[in-house]
Structure formats: C-alpha cells, structure tokens
Write an enzyme that holds these catalytic residues in place. Structure first.
Site, PDB file in Angstrom:
ATOM      1  N   ASP A 151      23.868  49.721 -28.300  1.00 14.97           N
ATOM      2  CA  ASP A 151      24.626  48.628 -27.698  1.00 14.97           C
ATOM      3  C   ASP A 151      25.853  49.176 -26.965  1.00 14.97           C
ATOM      4  OD1 ASP A 151      25.107  45.730 -27.428  1.00 14.97           O
ATOM      5  OD2 ASP A 151      26.862  46.130 -28.688  1.00 14.97           O
ATOM      6  N   GLU A 203      22.366  51.238 -23.595  1.00 16.93           N
ATOM      7  CA  GLU A 203      22.619  50.084 -22.749  1.00 16.93           C
ATOM      8  C   GLU A 203      23.611  50.491 -21.657  1.00 16.93           C
ATOM      9  OE1 GLU A 203      24.090  45.421 -22.963  1.00 16.93           O
ATOM     10  OE2 GLU A 203      24.750  46.842 -24.475  1.00 16.93           O
TER      11      GLU A 203
END
Length: 512
Positions: A241, A270
């Site tokens: 993330d 990400e």
C-alpha cells in the site's frame, strides 16, 4: 503423415536450451491474471448475525442487499461512519468461491488487508500478526491458502507498512508514555495537529518512523518481521500500500528481505504513475497508465496514433520484464469501477480487451467483471452481486472469453510488445520466439469503420502469410510485410497467424 507434417514435427520436437520466453514462463510473476478481493464485500460463508460478537460497536452490520452509501466523518477519530459498516464477507466465503475465481484463468488471488483493525477495509492495521476476527481465524487462513495452492494459484496479501492504526496497542502505549522505548517508532509531538503525524493528516492512520531501523526490523528486515513471518506461513508475495511514499531505498530493502525469506516471492508496489525506474526497488508497479491510454482514446481525448506512440514510449522506457511483472489496472478499490468510467458497453469491451492483451499482469477487481457500477468511495466497494454471474450478462461473458483467449496464447503472458504504425486505429503485436504464438491486436476506438494498412514488424511472417481474427473469422494476408484490415466502429480484431500445415501453411515447417 505427409512429408511436410513430418518435417514440421521434427523441427518442433528438437531439444533446445530454454529460451528467454521459456524462462519468463517459468516465473509465475510474469503476466499472471490477478483476481482482487475486498474481503468484507466478496462472500459471507454464513449469516454475519450468527457471528455478531466479531462486530462490536461502533461497528454496524448490514444486509448483503443493502446499498453502500457515504457516511459522516468524525475528524477527531479520523474515521468515516461508512468505514465501520460491515457486510460480513470472510475468508471461508472466499474459499467457497475459489472455483469461480479460478475460472478466469487466475494465477494470483490478492486480498485486501486481512489483519486486525477497526475498519472494514483494514488499511488501519492494529496487529499485523493477527487475522481480523470478523474475517476468520488462522485456521481459516491456512485452509484458504492451502486450497488456493492446490488449485494452482498463488496467494498475495496487502502490506500496509507506511502507517498503522490509531487503536494499535503499540502506538497507544508510545503515545501515552513519553519514556516508552518505542515512542520514536512514530512521529509524536505538539507540532502535529493530532499530536502525531498521520498519513495525509488522517488521525486514524499514524505514520511509522521508517528512518528508525528498529521499525524496519519489525516490519520487514528482522527474521521475525511481518513480511518474513507471513511468507514463512505460506503466502507468495506482498502488494504494498502507498508504496511510492516508502521511497525507493526502503522498498529495495523490503524486496530483498522478501526474496531472502522466500525465493521467487513477489513484491508489487502501489506506484501508479509512469511505470518506469522502479525495477530495482520492487518486482512490479501498478500500471494504470497503459490501459487508460486506451480509455482516453475511447473517450476521444487522444487519437489512435497518439495512443500507439505513448505505448511505444512506455515500452522503450520501462524494462520489458518489469512491465510483465507489473499489475495492469482498469480499476480497483480506490477508483470508480470501469462500468462507471465507461458506461457504454462497447467502450468497456474494448477496455477489457486492452487489459488482457497489453504487457503485464491484468487485475480483475471483484465485481467489475459483472459490470458492477459504483462512482466513488464507498460505492466502489459494494457487496459482490452474485446474481449477475450468468452468461446472459454481457460483461461477464466477454471477460470470460478474453481470459480464455489469453490463457491459450503464450505471447499475451510472456511475449514482447511492439506498437504498430497506424492513424486512427490502435494496433500492436505480442510475440515470442515462435511464430505460432504471435497475436496482432487492432482496436478501433472511433464510431465509424476504419480501413488501414500498416506493417507487421514481424520478420518471420512470410509474404502472403495468412492471419485469422479469432472473434469474427476474418482472414487477412500479410503481403511483403504489409497488413491491411477493416475494423468496424468500436470493435477490435485479435489476429493470429495460420501456421498449421493441415490448413495449407506449408511454408512454416522450418520456421519455429
């Protein structure tokens, strides 16, 4: 057996050293289809009211048929009320639907965070070593992992290592005690609005102090770190993330730690900007750009020619193998679903076609394959509409057709990518060391039929070599390397070369 077919068989069965494409194919991280599950909204193995103790206040249980609507924000808690609404999806529920997930030719099952946390999305991890009780137990996790592996799929988890949860016992202890030995694991002080630094200022998401090596030991470097622990428990990789904010140095260290704990594991960050320059830090990034070049052409914002040039520059700038390991996205839990981005069914069909033919690992975000709309958070995290799983659903039928085509054509998984020179159309080839693997993709993003001539850029296609569109049966000959085709408006062609001697392609019997 005829002489020509015998010669062809001899050529094809001659032993040889593994090619670049063989080696790529042996690495599961290259070009695998990924299916993303938002755990709370995918499937409930039993009525959540039967396990209501797992959803104590301030959490609220909803019915599967209830709509997902925006709630109210509590700025002091840093939580929106809709983040505390649960529909009851769990790990057992995912296991029940593994056949469905596998039916798309899926190679990787990716779960949004499953660790203990206050919210339904779990991007506020309170304990990275504990499965969220509302999602199930460690035994449920082990069962899902084992069944996933038995079906030939890999399992990847979401790693949230930039920030944790406000309710984390570790953070609360450090916040309340100025002399706590782990107080410097966070950024705590009166200079911050909440008394500590939160991710983009959100009170519920206190940021880790990653410049503290002890924090990195806890998260990924140490032998008992979070990253290494779950790899040793049998997962196959991590999706990271907000990986961009960790920075290339920390990401490089994290990726090395993951590979040391489990050889061949995947680390995908990400990082959703331009897919270039991150190959030394992570195995792959988020490639939203490539599919969305096609989306922009479908919207009329760029020409087919410009779309091709942008894709060609991307292929030049990024490492080919890094592109193959990067994840291709049309949408995910942070964006509107593709059905909301492209309401027109014809446009959406072409976007899906691009997703499964461009270089990389295409990601199916649960429900998008069913045409599930949902403009914005939290509507983009609606419960899975299982009643739409029917061949009468055009989105579902089309995605199944594309995934079947992809799994039967090696070049789409591990092949090279070559944009072809066009004007209004978008055309590119995917190729390996074998002519029979080749695919030429031609997309017409306009409303009108377009006829164009362009070169194949494929030296092993002989003059008068014939191609067939697997969708329409349309046949085209490549004459002196030139390729002429007519494509109806808002449609595409998926051309494969005819190399089978039984179909008259005798000239290829010595050409692999």
């Amino acid at each position: 057996m005829t002489l020509s077919s015998a010669l062809a068989m001899a050529v094809l069965t001659t032993p040889s050293a593994p090619s670049l494409y063989d080696l790529r194919e042996q690495d599961w991280r290259n070009g695998s289809i990924v299916y993303q599950v938002f755990v709370d909204r995918f499937n409930a193995s039993s009525p959540p009211t039967e396990r209501a103790e797992a959803y104590p206040a301030p959490r609220v249980l909803k019915k599967w048929s209830d709509p997902v609507t925006p709630g109210q924000n509590d700025p002091r808690a840093g939580v929106w009320s809709h983040e505390l609404q649960f529909w009851g999806g769990d790990l057992k529920g995912i296991e029940e639907k593994l056949d469905y997930i596998q039916s798309f030719g899926t190679g990787v099952l990716y779960l949004t965070p499953i660790f203990a946390g206050l919210t339904n999305h779990k991007y506020d991890g309170a304990d990275y070593f504990a499965i969220a009780p509302e999602f199930g137990s460690k035994a449920d996790f082990d069962s899902l992992k084992d069944r996933t592996h038995k079906k030939g799929m890999k399992l990847m988890l979401d790693g949230v290592f930039n920030h944790c949860a406000r309710v984390s016992p570790l953070f609360q202890a450090a916040l309340k005690d100025e002399r706590h030995p782990k107080r410097d694991w966070f950024h705590i002080g009166p200079e911050y609005p909440n008394g500590y630094r939160g991710w983009v200022g959100v009170a519920n998401l206190p940021a880790w102090n990653l410049e503290n090596s002890a924090v990195r030991d806890y998260l990924w470097k140490g032998k008992d770190s979070v990253v290494k622990h779950w790899l040793k428990q049998g997962i196959d990789g991590w999706r990271l993330d907000v990986a961009f904010e960790l920075g290339p140095d920390h990401l490089k260290e994290l990726t090395a730690s993951a590979h040391a704990a489990k050889k061949g594991s995947a680390v995908v960050g990400e990082i959703s900007g331009y897919p270039e320059s991150w190959e030394e830090a992570v195995d792959g990034v988020f490639n939203f750009m490539a599919p969305n070049i096609i989306v922009e052409a479908l919207k009329g914002n760029i020409s087919g020619n410009k779309a091709g040039r942008l894709l060609e520059r991307m292929a030049q700038d990024a490492s080919p193998d890094h592109l193959l390991k990067s994840w291709l996205h049309l949408d995910n839990h942070d964006t509107p679903p593709i059905a909301s981005i492209l309401p027109d069914e014809k446009d959406r069909a072409l976007a899906w076609a691009a997703l499964f033919t461009l270089p990389g690992s295409p990601v199916i975000y649960y429900g998008s394959e069913l045409g599930q709309p949902g403009a914005g958070d939290p509507a983009n995290r609606a419960p899975m509409p299982w009643d739409k799983v029917t061949d009468k659903n055009p989105d579902y039928a089309w995605v199944k057709k594309l995934t079947h085509f992809r799994t039967r054509h090696r070049a789409l998984k591990v092949g090279d990518f070559t944009p072809l020179e066009t004007h209004s159309l978008i055309a590119f080839s995917r190729t390996t060391d074998k002519v029979r693997d080749s695919v030429i993709v031609v997309i017409n993003p306009t409303d009108k039929p377009v006829t164009e001539t362009f070169t194949t850029r494929m030296g092993r296609i002989l003059s008068w070599g014939e191609f067939e569109d697997v969708l329409s049966g349309d046949k085209v000959r490549s004459v002196t390397g030139m390729f002429k085709t007519t494509v109806p408006g808002k449609s595409l062609r998926l051309y494969v070369p005819i190399t089978d001697p039984a179909r008259g392609a005798l000239m290829y019997y010595r050409i692999p």
